[in-house]
Design a protein around this motif. Structure first.
Motif, PDB file in Angstrom:
ATOM      1  N   PRO A   1       0.781  -1.249   0.000  1.00 19.46           N
ATOM      2  CA  PRO A   1       0.000   0.000   0.000  1.00 19.46           C
ATOM      3  C   PRO A   1       0.808   1.292   0.000  1.00 19.46           C
ATOM      4  O   PRO A   1       0.225   2.362  -0.136  1.00 19.46           O
ATOM      5  CB  PRO A   1      -0.821  -0.114   1.295  1.00 19.46           C
ATOM      6  N   ARG A   2       2.127   1.208   0.144  1.00 19.70           N
ATOM      7  CA  ARG A   2       2.945   2.423   0.130  1.00 19.70           C
ATOM      8  C   ARG A   2       3.593   2.603  -1.241  1.00 19.70           C
ATOM      9  O   ARG A   2       4.203   1.673  -1.770  1.00 19.70           O
ATOM     10  CB  ARG A   2       4.033   2.357   1.196  1.00 19.70           C
ATOM     11  N   VAL A   3       3.512   3.793  -1.774  1.00 19.58           N
ATOM     12  CA  VAL A   3       4.102   4.079  -3.077  1.00 19.58           C
ATOM     13  C   VAL A   3       5.619   4.020  -3.012  1.00 19.58           C
ATOM     14  O   VAL A   3       6.291   3.537  -3.927  1.00 19.58           O
ATOM     15  CB  VAL A   3       3.654   5.465  -3.579  1.00 19.58           C
ATOM     16  N   GLU A   4       6.174   4.491  -1.892  1.00 15.74           N
ATOM     17  CA  GLU A   4       7.625   4.589  -1.771  1.00 15.74           C
ATOM     18  C   GLU A   4       8.301   3.286  -1.388  1.00 15.74           C
ATOM     19  O   GLU A   4       9.517   3.204  -1.281  1.00 15.74           O
ATOM     20  CB  GLU A   4       7.992   5.663  -0.743  1.00 15.74           C
ATOM     21  N   GLY A   5       7.521   2.240  -1.168  1.00 13.42           N
ATOM     22  CA  GLY A   5       8.100   0.954  -0.802  1.00 13.42           C
ATOM     23  C   GLY A   5       8.474   0.905   0.663  1.00 13.42           C
ATOM     24  O   GLY A   5       8.223   1.827   1.432  1.00 13.42           O
ATOM     25  N   GLY A   6       9.072  -0.212   1.073  1.00 14.03           N
ATOM     26  CA  GLY A   6       9.432  -0.415   2.465  1.00 14.03           C
ATOM     27  C   GLY A   6       9.858  -1.845   2.684  1.00 14.03           C
ATOM     28  O   GLY A   6       9.937  -2.637   1.742  1.00 14.03           O
ATOM     29  N   PRO A   7      10.146  -2.243   3.949  1.00 14.54           N
ATOM     30  CA  PRO A   7      10.603  -3.596   4.232  1.00 14.54           C
ATOM     31  C   PRO A   7       9.655  -4.684   3.722  1.00 14.54           C
ATOM     32  O   PRO A   7      10.093  -5.724   3.244  1.00 14.54           O
ATOM     33  CB  PRO A   7      10.702  -3.613   5.765  1.00 14.54           C
TER      34      PRO A   7
END
Length: 250
Positions: free
Chosen positions: A163-169
């Motif tokens: 759900p995050r555009v910027e990505g993540g772990p």
């Protein structure tokens, strides 16, 4: 350089535990995603070690104390990653908007919802393991719960967007885990559970499936997908639920 299968195995082990396998074999996010098929095997190993510790301690200590100490070893071995994810996800449940919920998940501090969720989860889990110790089925219960709970995140990561555009772990799995790997992980987890809990293992499989489906529906409606914390929370809740049902069946 080690083959892709070796790197995938090391990726799964390094991702789910604190075992420093990554010091000897260099892995990346793609290796972890390929190794998702082996998540249930790693989970079964964690469950087996936890069960052996519980059985060993139970010779000298009361059920509840032995169960609590054994689960402490499991938390150390895994870096308490799924407990941390459960706390973050529970705290985010108090947000009024989707954006606020995602922001809360990034906050390392634990709020009242997270603390309550952790306390309830650990009390229930310790009680379930203590019950399994009393009935002599703790090893099978923990192995089945470890395998089935780690089989939950691959399909969730496959079918739910990040759900995050910027990505993540959490994007290590989301969008990278193939449907084949997710399906094989589910099959492997179910096979291990049925093997160690012969005759009634299908109830444990059904429990894990129900938790996974419920998590998928909630995450889709709530966030539009699943973050890494969401995947970890589903894993933790699945493990606890399977242990409770195993305790009821013992």
């Amino acid at each position: 350089m080690p083959g892709a299968n070796v790197r995938a195995g090391v990726g799964a082990l390094s991702f789910l535990t604190r075992v420093p396998a990554g010091r000897f074999v260099v892995v990346d996010g793609a290796d972890v995603a390929r190794g998702a098929v082996l998540f249930p095997l790693v989970g079964a190993g964690v469950g087996a070690l936890t069960g052996l510790v519980a059985v060993g301690l139970h010779r000298e200590l009361p059920d509840f104390v032995a169960a609590a100490l054994a689960l402490s070893v499991a938390a150390i071995l895994t870096g308490a990653m799924h407990l941390d994810a459960l706390a973050d996800t529970a705290d985010a449940a108090g947000a009024s908007t989707r954006a606020q919920a995602l922001e809360i998940m990034r906050d390392s501090r634990i709020g009242s919802f997270g603390a309550t969720a952790l306390a309830l989860d650990l009390v229930i889990k310790v009680a379930a393991v203590a019950a399994l110790l009393q009935e002599g089925h703790v090893l099978g219960g923990l192995v089945a719960a470890g395998a089935l709970s780690r089989a939950v995140s691959p399909p969730l990561a496959t079918f739910l967007p990040y759900p995050r555009v910027e990505g993540g772990p959490g994007s290590v799995l989301s969008g990278r885990t193939s449907r084949l790997a997710a399906g094989l992980a589910v099959i492997l987890g179910a096979a291990i559970a049925v093997l160690v809990w012969w005759g009634a293992g299908y109830w444990l499989v059904a429990t894990a499936g129900a938790v996974a489906v419920a998590a998928a529906v909630v995450y889709k409606l709530w966030l539009g997908g699943a973050t890494g914390d969401c995947l970890g929370a589903a894993t933790e809740l699945c493990e606890t639920a399977v242990l409770v049902i195993a305790g009821a069946l013992a």
